[in-house]
Design an enzyme around this catalytic site. Structure first.
Site, short mmCIF file in Angstrom:
data_model
loop_
_atom_site.label_atom_id
_atom_site.label_comp_id
_atom_site.label_asym_id
_atom_site.label_seq_id
_atom_site.Cartn_x
_atom_site.Cartn_y
_atom_site.Cartn_z
N LYS A 213 0.84 -1.25 -0.25
CA LYS A 213 -0.66 0.21 -0.04
C LYS A 213 0.79 1.76 0.79
O LYS A 213 0.60 2.48 -0.87
CB LYS A 213 -0.79 -0.43 1.12
N GLU A 219 10.32 -4.63 4.74
CA GLU A 219 10.65 -6.22 4.37
C GLU A 219 10.30 -6.43 2.57
O GLU A 219 10.98 -6.97 1.73
CB GLU A 219 9.59 -6.73 5.02
N GLY A 283 -4.94 -1.76 4.95
CA GLY A 283 -3.85 -3.21 4.61
C GLY A 283 -4.78 -4.84 4.57
O GLY A 283 -4.73 -5.16 3.62
N ARG A 284 -5.47 -4.83 5.65
CA ARG A 284 -5.83 -5.84 6.27
C ARG A 284 -7.31 -6.21 5.75
O ARG A 284 -8.05 -6.66 5.60
CB ARG A 284 -6.13 -5.87 7.43
N GLU A 369 -4.53 -6.68 14.22
CA GLU A 369 -4.64 -5.52 14.28
C GLU A 369 -5.17 -4.44 14.36
O GLU A 369 -5.04 -3.40 15.26
CB GLU A 369 -3.26 -5.23 13.36
N HIS A 400 -6.16 -33.36 16.18
CA HIS A 400 -5.37 -34.27 17.34
C HIS A 400 -3.61 -33.20 17.86
O HIS A 400 -2.99 -33.87 18.00
CB HIS A 400 -4.84 -35.40 15.96
N LYS A 524 9.48 -0.96 14.34
CA LYS A 524 10.01 -1.20 12.97
C LYS A 524 11.14 -0.04 12.65
O LYS A 524 11.81 -0.07 12.74
CB LYS A 524 8.97 -0.20 11.89
#
Ligand code: F6P
Length: 560
Positions: A213, A219, A283-284, A369, A400, A524
Site C-alpha cells: 500500500k 521487508e 491494509g488488512r 491489528e 489431534h 519498526k
C-alpha cells in the site's frame, strides 16, 4: 465527506454494561445442558441465515435475556449510526483522518457512492477492469516474459495485509484456479523466504507482483530488490540476455500494486504496470482491492468478481438486517460477552476445510491489528479488555493437537466451527463417503464441547473410579457453527466480510478506532536504529543491558 463522526461513546460505561455484569453473576453457573433442557427450541431458533451462511449460535452460554441485554449495548454505543458512517465514507479512522471504505471495493458497477468529491464506484471498477485485462493476458499466454515464454509462476511480494489476504484466498480457492499457473508468496525479510520461493524457478516464466500500500515497507522493498537482482541475474546467466536487456526485462516481469505511484516509479516499475487503490482501504481490509491481483490471475476475473459479490451480499446483510438477526452484530456481541465477562482472552477458529488452512492466520491480522487497542476514540483509556488472541487450524488436524485444552482445560475458549455441506472433491473409501466422515467430526466436536460427559455417565460405562475424574468432559464450552453449501468464491467473500464486520462491531462497543495500527511503528523504528549495530557500524552504547548483551552474542557469533 468529512462530517464529524457520530458521538464518540462506548458501551462499556453504560447502564446496559452494568446490567450485563449483574446478569453474568447468574449465567456463569448455568450449564448448556440446562439451557437446552429448558429451551429445546434454541437449537433451531438461535440460528440465522446471513447471505449463504447458516449460523447456529445456540451453543453459547446465553439465554434470550442475555441476548436482549447484549443488544442494548448496540444502542449505548450508537452502532447503527456508526455503521451508516462507515458505509457512507465518513472519516471514522480519526487518527489518520481517513474514510474506511473497504465495502466500496465490492459495490456493483451501477451503485453510487461519492466520497470527498470522488466517484468511488467508478474508480473501483476502472481498476477492476484493468486487473481483469491483465489477468486475462497472463492466463491466455498473451503476456509473456522477456524471452517470449509464458508466465507459469506469479510471486507476490508483500507483507501483512499485502500478503495474508492474497495467500489465504489463493489457498482457499485453489480448486477454482488455473493449475497451469502457480502463485507463491514472499513476505518475510528473512532471506530464506525469498530463497526458498525462487531458487527452483526459471526467471523467464516468472512474474513478480510487488504489493505494498505504502511502497515504503522495509521487508517488501528489500525483497523486491532481491527479486529484481535474481531476475536480471538469471536472465543473463541462464538465458544469455545482455545486462541492458535484462534490466529492460523488468518491465515484463514486474508489476506493482500500491497507492503510491511516486515510490513505484522510483523503484523502477513503469506506472503503466501499476494497479492502484486508495487510502480509504486499510491494509488488512485490502485483498479484495488490487492487492488481490495474484488471486485474480489464479482464479480468473469471473471468479474474483463472484467473490466480490459474496463480500457485497454480507455487507448488505450487515447494513440492512435488524440487529436481532444480524450475524456480525450477534457474533460481535458474543465475543464481547466472553472477552469481557467470562475473561476469555482467546478465540479459536476451526475451519473444516483444508483449503482454509491460512484463514486463522489471516484473521489474526484482521482482528488483532484492528482491535488490539488500549485507548478510546477520544484518547481516554478503555474501560474493558479489548481484542482477543485469534488462532486455529483446520479440523481434523487441530483435534489431534490442541482440542484437548478446549475440552478439558481450565480456560473457556469460544470457538467458531466453519464447515461445508458439499465437498470440493467427492472421494470414497470403499463404501464410506470421506466428506461424511470428515463432517461427522465437525458436528461431534461442538456437541462434545457443549455437553461433555458427566462422571455418572462415565462410571456407568464401567470405568475404574480412580480414572473417572480424568475422563470427565466438563462441557459448557461455547461455540458457533457456520455452515455453507460449498466453499465457493462467493462464500469465501461472505466469510471474510462476516469477520470484518464482527471486528467492527466489537470496536464500536469498546469505543476504539479499529482502523489504525500505531502499535506496530515503534518496533519498526527500533529495528532501523539497531541495524547499524549488527553490522558493527555503530556501538551498542546507550542500549539497555539485555539488548546490548544479546547483540554482543550475535556479533561474536558472526565474527564481528
Ligand atoms: O505492519 C503494519 C502494516 O502497516 C500493516 O497494517 C500492513 O498490512 C502492512 O504493514 C504492510 O504495509 P504495506 O502494504 O504498506 O507494505
Amino acid at each position: 465527506m468529512t462530517a464529524a463522526q457520530p458521538t464518540d461513546i462506548s458501551a462499556t460505561d453504560s447502564p446496559a454494561w452494568a446490567a450485563l455484569h449483574t446478569h453474568f453473576g447468574t449465567m456463569s453457573a448455568v450449564h448448556l445442558r440446562e439451557l437446552f433442557a429448558q429451551d429445546p427450541a434454541r437449537g433451531s431458533e438461535l440460528t440465522l441465515q446471513a447471505a449463504d451462511l447458516y449460523v447456529d449460535y445456540s451453543k453459547h452460554r446465553v439465554t434470550r435475556e442475555t441476548l436482549g441485554l447484549l443488544q442494548e449495548l448496540t444502542s449505548a454505543a450508537g452502532l447503527r449510526a456508526k455503521i451508516d458512517a462507515m458505509f457512507s465514507g465518513v472519516h471514522i479512522n480519526s487518527t489518520e483522518n481517513r474514510a474506511v471504505l473497504h465495502t466500496a471495493l465490492r459495490l456493483p458497477s451501477d451503485a453510487q457512492l461519492v466520497v470527498d468529491g470522488q466517484d468511488v464506484v467508478a474508480d473501483v471498477h476502472e481498476v477492476l477492469d484493468r486487473m481483469s485485462g491483465f489477468a486475462d493476458r497472463i492466463r491466455s499466454g498473451e503476456w509473456t516474459g522477456a524471452t517470449g515464454e509464458r508466465i507459469t509462476t506469479v510471486v507476490n511480494v508483500g507483507i501483512g495485509g499485502s500478503d495474508l489476504g492474497p495467500v489465504m484466498a489463493y489457498e482457499a480457492l485453489k480448486d477454482y484456479s488455473d493449475r497451469g499457473i502457480t502463485c507463491r508468496f514472499v513476505s518475510n525479510i528473512d532471506p530464506t523466504d525469498i530463497y526458498e520461493k525462487t531458487h527452483d524457478l526459471d526467471p523467464a516464466s516468472t512474474l513478480f507482483i510487488i504489493a505494498s500500500k505504502t511502497f515504503t515497507t522495509l521487508e517488501t522493498l528489500t525483497n523486491a530488490r532481491l527479486a529484481r537482482d535474481w531476475l536480471t541475474g538469471g536472465l543473463t546467466t541462464k538465458h544469455g540476455l545482455s545486462a541492458d536487456d535484462a534490466t529492460a526485462a523488468v518491465a515484463k516481469h514486474f508489476v506493482a500494486v500500491s497507492t503510491n505511484a511516486d515510490k513505484v516509479s522510483e523503484f523502477g516499475i513503469d506506472t503503466a504496470n501499476m494497479f492502484g487503490f486508495w487510502d480509504w482501504v486499510g491494509g488488512r481490509y485490502s485483498y479484495d482491492s488490487a492487492i488481490g491481483l495474484s488471486v485474480m490471475v489464479a482464479i480468473g476475473p469471473d471468479n474474483f468478481r463472484e467473490m466480490l459479490a459474496g463480500f457485497h451480499a454480507m455487507d448488505e446483510h450487515f447494513r440492512t438486517a435488524p440487529f436481532e438477526v444480524n450475524a456480525p452484530v450477534i457474533l460481535g456481541l458474543l465475543n464481547v460477552w466472553y472477552g469481557d465477562f467470562f475473561g476469555s482472552g482467546s478465540h479459536a477458529v476451526l475451519p473444516y476445510s483444508q483449503y482454509l488452512l491460512r484463514f486463522p492466520a489471516y484473521l489474526q491480522q484482521l482482528t488483532m491489528e484492528s482491535n488490539g487497542k488500549s485507548v478510546r476514540l477520544d484518547g481516554s483509556p478503555v474501560l474493558a479488555d479489548t481484542g482477543e488472541v485469534f488462532w486455529g487450524e483446520p479440523g481434523t488436524n487441530g483435534q489431534h493437537a490442541f482440542y484437548q485444552l478446549l475440552h478439558q482445560g481450565t480456560r473457556i475458549i469460544p470457538a467458531d466451527f466453519i464447515g461445508f455441506v458439499e465437498p470440493n472433491h467427492d472421494l470414497h473409501d470403499g463404501d464410506a463417503d470421506v466428506h461424511d466422515l470428515f463432517m461427522s467430526n465437525f458436528f461431534a466436536q461442538s456437541t462434545a464441547l457443549a455437553f461433555g460427559r458427566t462422571a455418572e455417565e462415565i462410571a456407568a460405562e464401567g470405568v475404574a473410579p480412580e480414572v473417572v475424574p480424568h475422563k470427565v468432559m466438563p462441557g459448557n464450552r461455547p461455540s458457533t457453527s457456520i455452515l455453507a453449501q460449498k466453499l465457493t468464491p462467493s462464500v469465501l467473500g461472505q466469510l471474510v466480510a462476516l469477520y470484518e464486520h464482527i471486528t467492527f462491531v466489537q470496536g464500536v462497543i469498546w469505543g476504539i478506532n479499529s482502523f489504525d495500527q500505531w502499535g506496530v511503528e515503534l518496533g519498526k523504528a527500533m529495528a532501523k536504529e539497531l541495524a547499524p549495530m549488527l553490522s558493527g557500524e555503530t556501538s551498542t552504547d546507550g542500549q539497555d543491558s539485555s539488548t546490548a548483551t544479546l547483540i554482543g552474542h550475535y556479533l561474536q557469533g558472526r565474527g564481528r
